[in-house]
Every structure is written in C-alpha cells, then in structure tokens.
Scaffold this motif. Structure first.
Motif, mmCIF file in Angstrom:
data_model
loop_
_atom_site.group_PDB
_atom_site.id
_atom_site.type_symbol
_atom_site.label_atom_id
_atom_site.label_comp_id
_atom_site.label_asym_id
_atom_site.label_seq_id
_atom_site.Cartn_x
_atom_site.Cartn_y
_atom_site.Cartn_z
ATOM 1 N N ILE A 79 -34.591 -2.724 28.932
ATOM 2 C CA ILE A 79 -34.304 -2.382 27.535
ATOM 3 C C ILE A 79 -33.053 -1.524 27.466
ATOM 4 N N VAL A 80 -32.358 -1.603 26.343
ATOM 5 C CA VAL A 80 -31.129 -0.841 26.150
ATOM 6 C C VAL A 80 -31.076 -0.358 24.710
ATOM 7 N N ALA A 81 -30.452 0.801 24.520
ATOM 8 C CA ALA A 81 -30.304 1.339 23.167
ATOM 9 C C ALA A 81 -29.266 2.445 23.168
ATOM 10 N N LEU A 82 -28.716 2.710 21.991
ATOM 11 C CA LEU A 82 -27.882 3.880 21.790
ATOM 12 C C LEU A 82 -28.804 5.092 21.758
ATOM 13 N N SER A 83 -28.594 6.048 22.660
ATOM 14 C CA SER A 83 -29.495 7.196 22.758
ATOM 15 C C SER A 83 -28.903 8.479 22.220
ATOM 16 N N SER A 84 -27.669 8.423 21.735
ATOM 17 C CA SER A 84 -27.050 9.613 21.153
ATOM 18 C C SER A 84 -27.112 9.527 19.636
ATOM 19 N N GLY A 85 -26.349 10.380 18.953
ATOM 20 C CA GLY A 85 -26.470 10.503 17.503
ATOM 21 C C GLY A 85 -25.707 9.460 16.713
ATOM 22 N N ARG A 86 -25.599 9.745 15.423
ATOM 23 C CA ARG A 86 -24.996 8.820 14.464
ATOM 24 C C ARG A 86 -23.521 8.582 14.778
ATOM 25 N N LEU A 87 -23.105 7.354 14.570
ATOM 26 C CA LEU A 87 -21.708 6.974 14.787
ATOM 27 C C LEU A 87 -20.924 7.050 13.473
ATOM 28 N N PRO A 88 -19.615 7.254 13.553
ATOM 29 C CA PRO A 88 -18.816 7.487 14.759
ATOM 30 C C PRO A 88 -19.021 8.891 15.297
ATOM 31 N N ALA A 89 -18.715 9.057 16.588
ATOM 32 C CA ALA A 89 -18.861 10.347 17.248
ATOM 33 C C ALA A 89 -17.856 10.413 18.383
ATOM 34 N N GLY A 90 -17.678 11.597 18.938
ATOM 35 C CA GLY A 90 -16.746 11.739 20.043
ATOM 36 C C GLY A 90 -17.187 10.957 21.257
ATOM 37 N N VAL A 91 -18.489 11.032 21.555
ATOM 38 C CA VAL A 91 -19.053 10.348 22.711
ATOM 39 C C VAL A 91 -20.354 9.681 22.285
ATOM 40 N N ALA A 92 -20.593 8.488 22.779
ATOM 41 C CA ALA A 92 -21.865 7.791 22.559
ATOM 42 C C ALA A 92 -22.513 7.547 23.920
ATOM 43 N N VAL A 93 -23.824 7.727 23.980
ATOM 44 C CA VAL A 93 -24.570 7.510 25.221
ATOM 45 C C VAL A 93 -25.458 6.283 25.044
ATOM 46 N N ILE A 94 -25.217 5.275 25.866
ATOM 47 C CA ILE A 94 -26.018 4.057 25.839
ATOM 48 C C ILE A 94 -26.912 4.068 27.074
ATOM 49 N N ARG A 95 -28.213 3.952 26.853
ATOM 50 C CA ARG A 95 -29.181 4.051 27.952
ATOM 51 C C ARG A 95 -29.822 2.689 28.198
ATOM 52 N N ILE A 96 -30.022 2.360 29.468
ATOM 53 C CA ILE A 96 -30.696 1.120 29.855
ATOM 54 C C ILE A 96 -31.751 1.467 30.890
ATOM 55 N N SER A 97 -32.899 0.794 30.815
ATOM 56 C CA SER A 97 -34.004 1.046 31.749
ATOM 57 C C SER A 97 -34.666 -0.272 32.113
ATOM 58 N N GLY A 98 -35.009 -0.412 33.397
ATOM 59 C CA GLY A 98 -35.724 -1.610 33.841
ATOM 60 C C GLY A 98 -35.140 -2.207 35.103
ATOM 61 N N SER A 99 -35.711 -3.312 35.518
ATOM 62 C CA SER A 99 -35.367 -3.916 36.809
ATOM 63 C C SER A 99 -33.941 -4.468 36.867
ATOM 64 N N GLN A 100 -33.341 -4.781 35.720
ATOM 65 C CA GLN A 100 -31.993 -5.327 35.685
ATOM 66 C C GLN A 100 -30.914 -4.247 35.646
ATOM 67 N N THR A 101 -31.334 -2.996 35.603
ATOM 68 C CA THR A 101 -30.376 -1.908 35.384
ATOM 69 C C THR A 101 -29.288 -1.866 36.443
ATOM 70 N N ARG A 102 -29.665 -1.907 37.709
ATOM 71 C CA ARG A 102 -28.665 -1.802 38.776
ATOM 72 C C ARG A 102 -27.645 -2.940 38.695
ATOM 73 N N PHE A 103 -28.127 -4.173 38.440
ATOM 74 C CA PHE A 103 -27.223 -5.319 38.352
ATOM 75 C C PHE A 103 -26.259 -5.162 37.187
ATOM 76 N N VAL A 104 -26.769 -4.693 36.040
ATOM 77 C CA VAL A 104 -25.918 -4.490 34.865
ATOM 78 C C VAL A 104 -24.843 -3.454 35.167
ATOM 79 N N VAL A 105 -25.247 -2.357 35.779
ATOM 80 C CA VAL A 105 -24.291 -1.290 36.089
ATOM 81 C C VAL A 105 -23.198 -1.781 37.045
ATOM 82 N N GLU A 106 -23.608 -2.447 38.130
ATOM 83 C CA GLU A 106 -22.627 -2.896 39.117
ATOM 84 C C GLU A 106 -21.690 -3.958 38.545
ATOM 85 N N THR A 107 -22.198 -4.765 37.615
ATOM 86 C CA THR A 107 -21.354 -5.797 37.005
ATOM 87 C C THR A 107 -20.342 -5.185 36.036
ATOM 88 N N ILE A 108 -20.826 -4.316 35.133
ATOM 89 C CA ILE A 108 -19.941 -3.745 34.114
ATOM 90 C C ILE A 108 -19.000 -2.711 34.722
#
Length: 443
Positions: A7-36
C-alpha cells in the motif's frame, strides 16, 4: 507478517507544501525503492537520489529511507520518499508507484491497521496514535503521548496478569490439592487481591470525566439577564467579535461557541440568550437552550450588571459557578449600587479591568479538572464499558461464597477476557503458562 498487497499513500500534510512524504508498506516495497531510486539504499539511512519512473523519466530529486520488516512501523518492509510538496509531483509519484504490480492506494488508517495486525501496537496504542494526530492542545498531546508509549496498556495488562495469576492459583488448588508443590489455602490471598483490584478499577473509571475534558474540552457557559454584558465578555475572552453586541435586550437568541486554549487545556466557551421572564417566542427558545446547556456545563459564569442588577429567575444549582459582576466602570456614576463585594470577580470589559484575572481563573479550573499530569485515565468509552464489565464479573466472583471455586474461577476468566479485549490481547494459553511455570506438576 507480510501482506500480499503493498500500500502507498501521502503521509504528510496538505499540499502544496515544502516537503511531501510518501509512504509505502508491503512485500513490493524493496523492489519499488530499488527501481525508482536506481539502486538499493542503506537500511534506515536517508539517501538523496534522483527518482525516476520505469521508463527513465525523472520524477524528482528527493530523500529515500528504507525500513526492513519486522523492525518497522507496520512490521512489513516500509519506505518513505521525501519529495517536493507540489501537487503535480505527488500525483505523479503516486501514479508511478501504484503502477507496480501488487501495489495499491492505502485505505484510511491502513498503515496503523497493519501495525496492529502485526503486533507492533495494541488497540489502546492505536487509539492513542489517532489522538496524537488530532491533538490541538498541550494537555491533549501529553495524554496521547503517554498512552501511545503504552502506559494505559500496561495498566490493563497488569490487571489482567494478576487475574490470570489468581485464576491459576485457584485452579491449581482445585485440581492439584494433593501435590506437595501446590501451596494450600491460597484462596484468602487471591480474593483479597481481587477485592483490591475492584477498588483500583473503580477509581480508574472515575477518571473518565477528566479524559473527556482533555479530549472534548472544559465547557464554560455564560449566563445572565439581558444586557448583563455576556456577549461583550464572550468577545473579550475570544479576542474577536464573535457575538453581536447592542443595547437592545435579547440580541443573542441562540448558543454561540468558541474554543480557547487556556494553560494547555481546550476550553469551550458558550454565550447564551439573556434570562428573563415574559420573553418573545423566539427569545424563549433561546432561553430554554441556555438553561439546558447550563445543566451539562463544567463551569457557569453567572453575570450581573453591578450598576443595574436584574433578576434572572431560577438558575442551575449543584455545579461549579463563578458570580461575576460586570460593567465595573459604571459604579462611579451609581454609588448606591456599589455591591462589588457580592461577587467572586468584578470586571469591566470596556476598561479591561479583571478580564485577565477571570481568564486565569477559568484556565486554573480547567487544568484542575483534567487531573494530574501523570494520571493514567481511560481514554475511550469502550474502555469504561469493558472495565465496568470486568468489575461486575469480579464482584460476582467475590460475592459468590456459596458457590464452588470452579464458578468463581470462571468469573475471573471472564473478567480477564474483558481486560484483554481493551488492548486486543486475548490468549487462552497464557493461563496454563502461569500454572506450569510456578508449580512442578507432573514432574
């Protein structure tokens, strides 16, 4: 436990903002990170990378952090992308991430739900996390942090352990009375501790009102005759023109409310219609609302014009109240009406006299109503209901002197079950663990 879907979602506050934190959790996480991110990243270290879609298109430059499970918030592999907080950037990042097989948008609260299912937090700690996110005052923050760190859970689990121990001792006495390793006549000690626990739980339940005040606010209702200065005081305490102020009696006809933060406590201040006899039809509805609101208030401010005191009819009794004399600046022109000694506080909104003292007194009473900073309080009505059920089973166990120990032990089991339901820790095997760890039965 690793879920089949990531699963993935925006985990920080309302946009626009200086920084946005996007969180992902689950078995595909490592593959997504290494690809992106283009390559693996060091565990638990923030790494600056150029983030790309699978076709090589640059998405953004940002930080990437990878937390391998089970040592993560959800217990699964978790990663965070810290990117620029523009709406287009976040939308494109989410689009790319959900384009991977087995990755979807998270449902509300799903990260915390996975943390609970994977044993990273219990139900009480889960509720505390929600309180922490919604905290608006210092008292709410302290209360939520204390519970998120497990203080409330440990209290309930401590009671539950004592009940499991008590039941183990009673059942050991019943089933293994002939064994040398089982101490005899343990009943007196067990039931004495159970009675002590009943008192502890009752005192804890009594703290729920303080918890309600921390979360929902300390309610202060302003009452008085028309033109007693209620709306003027309301505006002065709110520090803005929240209510209409005129010389015409009956201007306020409905309840007006503002929220204040006094000494770190949420305070709900309510302005009401002026109380008088023979009002008009619409005004009468407002007066009825005022009287009804007053019955549930934590504090009543009973206002009276010191220069022109007027009757207000019957007022609620029994609750906390402050008699406040208003329009102190008019006393000089009405020397015969100098009755300031009849009030707890006298104020002049026009001159600014006494308003800060009144505000300080309200804040003091609100802070006092929330209890001591270290008090452990039940934070949800469901906790109170299950604690009440716990004590009912314990009372039946201690009052059932005419029935066998087996039935009394069953009441202990039911009580422990209710405590377990509060934190989500129901395990029928742990009672047996206590028995066989403390007695050498069947050696």
């Amino acid at each position: 436990m690793i879920s089949g879907e990531s699963i993935v979602a925006l985990s920080s506050g309302r946009l626009p903002a200086g920084v946005a934190v996007i969180r992902i959790s689950g078995s595909q996480t490592r593959f997504v990170v290494e690809t992106i991110a283009g390559a693996a990243v060091k565990d638990r270290s923030a790494v600056l990378r150029r983030l790309r879609a699978r076709d090589g298109t640059v998405l953004d430059n940002g930080l990437v952090v990878f937390f391998p499970g089970p040592a993560s918030f959800t217990g699964e592999d978790v990663a965070e992308f810290h990117v620029h907080g523009g709406r287009a950037v976040v939308a494109r990042m989410l689009e790319v991430i959900t384009g991977f097989d087995g990755v979807r948008h998270a449902e509300p609260g799903e990260f915390t739900r996975r943390a609970f299912l994977n044993g990273k937090v219990d139900l009480v700690e889960t509720e505390a996390l929600a309180d922490l996110i919604n905290a608006e005052t210092e008292a709410q923050r302290r209360f939520a942090v204390q519970n998120a760190l497990g203080a409330q859970s440990e209290l309930y689990l401590g009671w539950r352990r004592r009940l499991i121990q008590a039941r183990a001792m009673i059942e050991a006495e019943i089933d293994f009375a002939d064994e040398d390793d089982v101490p005899g006549s343990v009943s007196d000690t067990v039931w004495s501790d159970v009675r002590t626990m009943i008192g502890e739980i009752d005192r804890h339940i009594a703290g729920f009102r303080a918890a309600e005040i921390i979360r929902d606010g300390f309610e202060v209702v302003i009452l008085g005759a028309p033109n007693a200065g209620k709306s003027s005081l309301f505006n002065a305490l709110a520090r803005r023109d929240a209510a209409i102020v005129t010389d015409e009696p009956g201007t306020t006809r409905d309840l007006l409310e503002v929220v204040l933060d006094l000494q770190g406590v949420r305070v709900r201040l309510v302005d009401t219609a002026g109380l008088r006899d023979a009002p008009g039809k619409v005004e009468a509805i407002g007066i009825e609302k005022a009287r009804a609101k007053a019955h549930g208030a934590d504090l009543l401010l009973l206002l009276q014009d010191v220069a022109d005191p007027r009757p207000t009819g019957s007022l609620p009794t029994g609750g906390a109240s402050l008699r406040v004399g208003t329009k102190l600046d008019l006393l000089a022109s009405h020397p015969a009406s100098d009755a300031a000694g009849n009030y707890d506080l006298v104020i002049s909104v026009k001159a600014g006299t006494g308003v800060e003292a009144l505000l300080a007194e309200i804040g003091r009473r609100a802070a006092e109503a929330t209890g001591s900073a270290g008090d452990i309080l039940p934070s949800r009505l469901r906790h109170v209901e299950l604690l009440g059920e716990t004590n009912r089973h314990l009372l039946r166990a201690t009052d059932s002197l005419a029935v066998g120990q087996e039935l009394r032990a069953e009441e202990l089991r039911l009580a422990a079950d209710r405590l377990g339901r509060i934190v989500g820790a129901i395990d029928v095997e742990d009672m047996l663990d206590v028995i066989f760890s403390q007695f050498c039965i069947g050696k």
